[in-house]
Design a protein around this motif. Structure first.
Motif, PDB file in Angstrom:
ATOM      1  N   ALA A 124       0.831  -1.203   0.000  1.00  0.00           N
ATOM      2  CA  ALA A 124       0.000   0.000   0.000  1.00  0.00           C
ATOM      3  C   ALA A 124       0.866   1.254   0.000  1.00  0.00           C
ATOM      4  CB  ALA A 124      -0.924  -0.006   1.214  1.00  0.00           C
ATOM      5  N   LYS A 125       1.951   1.259   0.755  1.00  0.00           N
ATOM      6  CA  LYS A 125       2.834   2.426   0.828  1.00  0.00           C
ATOM      7  C   LYS A 125       3.511   2.691  -0.511  1.00  0.00           C
ATOM      8  CE  LYS A 125       3.892   2.117   5.772  1.00  0.00           C
ATOM      9  NZ  LYS A 125       4.939   1.839   6.784  1.00  0.00           N
ATOM     10  N   ARG A 126       3.748   1.628  -1.281  1.00  0.00           N
ATOM     11  CA  ARG A 126       4.442   1.762  -2.561  1.00  0.00           C
ATOM     12  C   ARG A 126       3.490   1.672  -3.758  1.00  0.00           C
ATOM     13  NH1 ARG A 126       7.159  -0.060   1.379  1.00  0.00           N
ATOM     14  NH2 ARG A 126       9.397   0.294   1.666  1.00  0.00           N
ATOM     15  N   ARG A 127       2.199   1.639  -3.470  1.00  0.00           N
ATOM     16  CA  ARG A 127       1.158   1.572  -4.505  1.00  0.00           C
ATOM     17  C   ARG A 127       1.387   0.403  -5.468  1.00  0.00           C
ATOM     18  NH1 ARG A 127      -0.453   7.847  -6.039  1.00  0.00           N
ATOM     19  NH2 ARG A 127      -0.785   8.525  -3.868  1.00  0.00           N
ATOM     20  N   ILE A 128       1.611  -0.744  -4.891  1.00  0.00           N
ATOM     21  CA  ILE A 128       1.721  -1.984  -5.670  1.00  0.00           C
ATOM     22  C   ILE A 128       0.361  -2.674  -5.633  1.00  0.00           C
ATOM     23  CG2 ILE A 128       2.853  -4.238  -5.853  1.00  0.00           C
ATOM     24  CD1 ILE A 128       5.267  -3.009  -4.432  1.00  0.00           C
ATOM     25  N   GLY A 129      -0.278  -2.798  -6.777  1.00  0.00           N
ATOM     26  CA  GLY A 129      -1.597  -3.415  -6.824  1.00  0.00           C
ATOM     27  C   GLY A 129      -1.555  -4.878  -6.413  1.00  0.00           C
ATOM     28  N   ALA A 130      -2.560  -5.296  -5.632  1.00  0.00           N
ATOM     29  CA  ALA A 130      -2.592  -6.681  -5.158  1.00  0.00           C
ATOM     30  C   ALA A 130      -4.035  -7.141  -4.965  1.00  0.00           C
ATOM     31  CB  ALA A 130      -1.826  -6.820  -3.847  1.00  0.00           C
ATOM     32  N   LEU A 131      -4.221  -8.443  -5.102  1.00  0.00           N
ATOM     33  CA  LEU A 131      -5.530  -9.067  -4.898  1.00  0.00           C
ATOM     34  C   LEU A 131      -5.287 -10.415  -4.214  1.00  0.00           C
ATOM     35  CD1 LEU A 131      -8.594  -8.871  -5.428  1.00  0.00           C
ATOM     36  CD2 LEU A 131      -8.200 -10.010  -7.628  1.00  0.00           C
ATOM     37  N   ILE A 132      -5.684 -10.511  -2.946  1.00  0.00           N
ATOM     38  CA  ILE A 132      -5.417 -11.714  -2.141  1.00  0.00           C
ATOM     39  C   ILE A 132      -6.738 -12.256  -1.616  1.00  0.00           C
ATOM     40  CG2 ILE A 132      -4.200 -12.649  -0.142  1.00  0.00           C
ATOM     41  CD1 ILE A 132      -2.300 -10.230  -0.345  1.00  0.00           C
ATOM     42  N   SER A 133      -7.058 -13.480  -1.947  1.00  0.00           N
ATOM     43  CA  SER A 133      -8.302 -14.105  -1.506  1.00  0.00           C
ATOM     44  C   SER A 133      -7.988 -15.247  -0.548  1.00  0.00           C
ATOM     45  CB  SER A 133      -9.097 -14.629  -2.709  1.00  0.00           C
ATOM     46  OG  SER A 133     -10.406 -15.010  -2.322  1.00  0.00           O
ATOM     47  N   ILE A 134      -8.675 -15.263   0.592  1.00  0.00           N
ATOM     48  CA  ILE A 134      -8.430 -16.255   1.638  1.00  0.00           C
ATOM     49  C   ILE A 134      -9.593 -17.239   1.676  1.00  0.00           C
ATOM     50  CG2 ILE A 134      -7.937 -16.596   4.082  1.00  0.00           C
ATOM     51  CD1 ILE A 134      -7.188 -13.587   4.175  1.00  0.00           C
ATOM     52  N   GLU A 135      -9.311 -18.497   1.409  1.00  0.00           N
ATOM     53  CA  GLU A 135     -10.346 -19.532   1.422  1.00  0.00           C
ATOM     54  C   GLU A 135     -10.843 -19.769   2.837  1.00  0.00           C
ATOM     55  OE1 GLU A 135     -10.402 -23.674  -0.805  1.00  0.00           O
ATOM     56  OE2 GLU A 135      -9.599 -23.903   1.211  1.00  0.00           O
ATOM     57  N   ARG A 136     -12.172 -19.932   2.984  1.00  0.00           N
ATOM     58  CA  ARG A 136     -12.757 -20.265   4.290  1.00  0.00           C
ATOM     59  C   ARG A 136     -13.402 -21.646   4.190  1.00  0.00           C
ATOM     60  NH1 ARG A 136     -13.056 -15.584   7.260  1.00  0.00           N
ATOM     61  NH2 ARG A 136     -13.140 -16.996   9.040  1.00  0.00           N
ATOM     62  N   GLU A 137     -14.689 -21.739   4.478  1.00  0.00           N
ATOM     63  CA  GLU A 137     -15.365 -23.040   4.456  1.00  0.00           C
ATOM     64  C   GLU A 137     -15.652 -23.520   3.031  1.00  0.00           C
ATOM     65  OE1 GLU A 137     -15.843 -24.947   7.074  1.00  0.00           O
ATOM     66  OE2 GLU A 137     -14.833 -23.451   8.289  1.00  0.00           O
ATOM     67  N   THR A 138     -16.026 -22.589   2.154  1.00  0.00           N
ATOM     68  CA  THR A 138     -16.327 -22.948   0.765  1.00  0.00           C
ATOM     69  C   THR A 138     -15.033 -23.182  -0.007  1.00  0.00           C
ATOM     70  OG1 THR A 138     -18.297 -21.546   0.848  1.00  0.00           O
ATOM     71  CG2 THR A 138     -17.562 -22.286  -1.333  1.00  0.00           C
ATOM     72  N   GLY A 139     -14.915 -24.353  -0.618  1.00  0.00           N
ATOM     73  CA  GLY A 139     -13.710 -24.675  -1.377  1.00  0.00           C
ATOM     74  C   GLY A 139     -13.530 -23.768  -2.586  1.00  0.00           C
ATOM     75  N   MET A 140     -12.263 -23.457  -2.921  1.00  0.00           N
ATOM     76  CA  MET A 140     -11.960 -22.586  -4.057  1.00  0.00           C
ATOM     77  C   MET A 140     -11.060 -23.284  -5.075  1.00  0.00           C
ATOM     78  SD  MET A 140     -11.342 -18.947  -2.060  1.00  0.00           S
ATOM     79  CE  MET A 140     -11.207 -18.028  -3.607  1.00  0.00           C
ATOM     80  N   SER A 141     -11.113 -24.604  -5.086  1.00  0.00           N
ATOM     81  CA  SER A 141     -10.225 -25.363  -5.983  1.00  0.00           C
ATOM     82  C   SER A 141     -10.446 -25.025  -7.447  1.00  0.00           C
ATOM     83  CB  SER A 141     -10.424 -26.865  -5.764  1.00  0.00           C
ATOM     84  OG  SER A 141      -9.977 -27.244  -4.484  1.00  0.00           O
ATOM     85  N   ASP A 142     -11.700 -24.744  -7.826  1.00  0.00           N
ATOM     86  CA  ASP A 142     -11.979 -24.411  -9.232  1.00  0.00           C
ATOM     87  C   ASP A 142     -11.246 -23.141  -9.642  1.00  0.00           C
ATOM     88  OD1 ASP A 142     -13.584 -26.603  -9.441  1.00  0.00           O
ATOM     89  OD2 ASP A 142     -15.468 -25.515  -9.171  1.00  0.00           O
ATOM     90  N   TYR A 143     -11.131 -22.178  -8.743  1.00  0.00           N
ATOM     91  CA  TYR A 143     -10.445 -20.923  -9.049  1.00  0.00           C
ATOM     92  C   TYR A 143      -8.929 -21.085  -8.934  1.00  0.00           C
ATOM     93  CZ  TYR A 143     -15.218 -19.414  -8.270  1.00  0.00           C
ATOM     94  OH  TYR A 143     -16.585 -19.296  -8.333  1.00  0.00           O
ATOM     95  N   ILE A 144      -8.491 -21.954  -8.035  1.00  0.00           N
ATOM     96  CA  ILE A 144      -7.053 -22.226  -7.916  1.00  0.00           C
ATOM     97  C   ILE A 144      -6.519 -22.836  -9.212  1.00  0.00           C
ATOM     98  CG2 ILE A 144      -5.366 -23.729  -6.752  1.00  0.00           C
ATOM     99  CD1 ILE A 144      -6.979 -23.342  -4.180  1.00  0.00           C
TER     100      ILE A 144
END
Length: 275
Positions: A124-144
């Motif tokens: 954030a300090k260096r304005r580097i764009g990022a997108l981080i998604s944290i898996e919870r109960e619902t599986g995200m294997s299709d997106y992985i």
């Protein structure tokens, strides 16, 4: 031994037997959750329904075909899911299949939250764009599967390095799964909500989109402004201060692990008490 005591012993033995089977089935479900094996279970359920249907109506040919599928299907399952079965046996041999201490889970949650907070603050300090998604109960294997497999332990250095501009993995989302960086450069579904502000870009729409179809938590760092945003349950929390973001992540990650640890401790206490 009196007859009444024998019946009581058999009753208690039956309860213990059912509890053990339930726990083993639960751990197996947790092991395959979010993987392609879930679809396999759905297929098995459909086959069993067809079997009952064919027997009820006396459809001999269909019943014979389903019987052969079930007979040979068991061997096919062992061959197809050999990696998953091997992982389960490895965990069983290490003593990790049936239990993990609450302290370990809480410690891992704190380490994960700390790495995310440190990496997000740096970007954030260096304005580097990022997108981080944290898996919870619902599986995200299709997106992985849409991204590049990483399978590395979460660290702030790894997250920062992934999102450095003009590197092969910086474009797309990073998905965190079970305190690991599962994959990078993943594609997330874009939200089609008409209420999204026109000034929001693709990262924010993707973060909202994944929060609408899963229970994941997604973090967005804007490369234009360096602002930090977070989505969960279809809601967007924009322009969070560092302290607010830290509190939210700590609550969502460490707080959930503490709840699991409390449940695990209570379960172990009950098991010891009954034993």
């Amino acid at each position: 031994m009196p007859f009444g005591d024998i019946n009581l012993f058999r009753y208690l033995a039956s309860i213990v037997d059912i509890a053990i089977i339930w726990y083993v089935v639960y751990k197996l479900i947790m092991l395959i959750k979010g993987t392609k094996a879930v679809q396999l279970l759905k297929g098995i359920f459909v086959i069993l329904l067809v079997k009952l249907f064919s027997d009820f109506l006396g459809l001999r040919t269909l019943s014979w075909l389903v019987d052969n599928i079930i007979t040979w299907g068991f061997l096919a399952i062992i061959i197809i899911f050999q990696p998953e079965l091997r992982r389960a046996l490895e965990q069983l041999g290490r003593g990790r299949f049936f239990s993990r201490t609450g302290g370990q889970e809480e410690e891992e949650g704190e380490r994960t939250a700390s790495a995310i907070i440190k990496a997000t603050d740096y970007m954030a300090k260096r304005r580097i764009g990022a997108l981080i998604s944290i898996e919870r109960e619902t599986g995200m294997s299709d997106y992985i599967e849409t991204g590049i497999r990483v399978d590395g332990k979460i660290s702030s250095e790894l997250l920062i390095n992934i999102f450095i501009p003009n590197t092969p993995l910086h474009d797309g989302a990073v998905i965190l799964q079970k305190n690991n960086v599962a994959a990078a450069a993943c594609y997330l579904p874009l939200s089609e909500s008409p209420f999204i502000s026109k000034e929001l870009g693709t990262r924010h729409r993707a973060a909202l989109g994944i929060s609408e179809v899963t229970d994941s938590i997604t973090i967005i760092v804007s490369e234009e402004t360096g602002s930090i945003s977070l989505t969960k349950n279809g809601e967007l929390y924009r322009d969070l201060s560092r302290e607010t973001f830290k509190d939210m992540i700590t609550t969502e990650i460490v707080g959930k692990e503490k709840e699991k640890a409390s449940s695990s401790t209570l379960w172990n206490w009950r098991m010891k008490k009954n034993g």
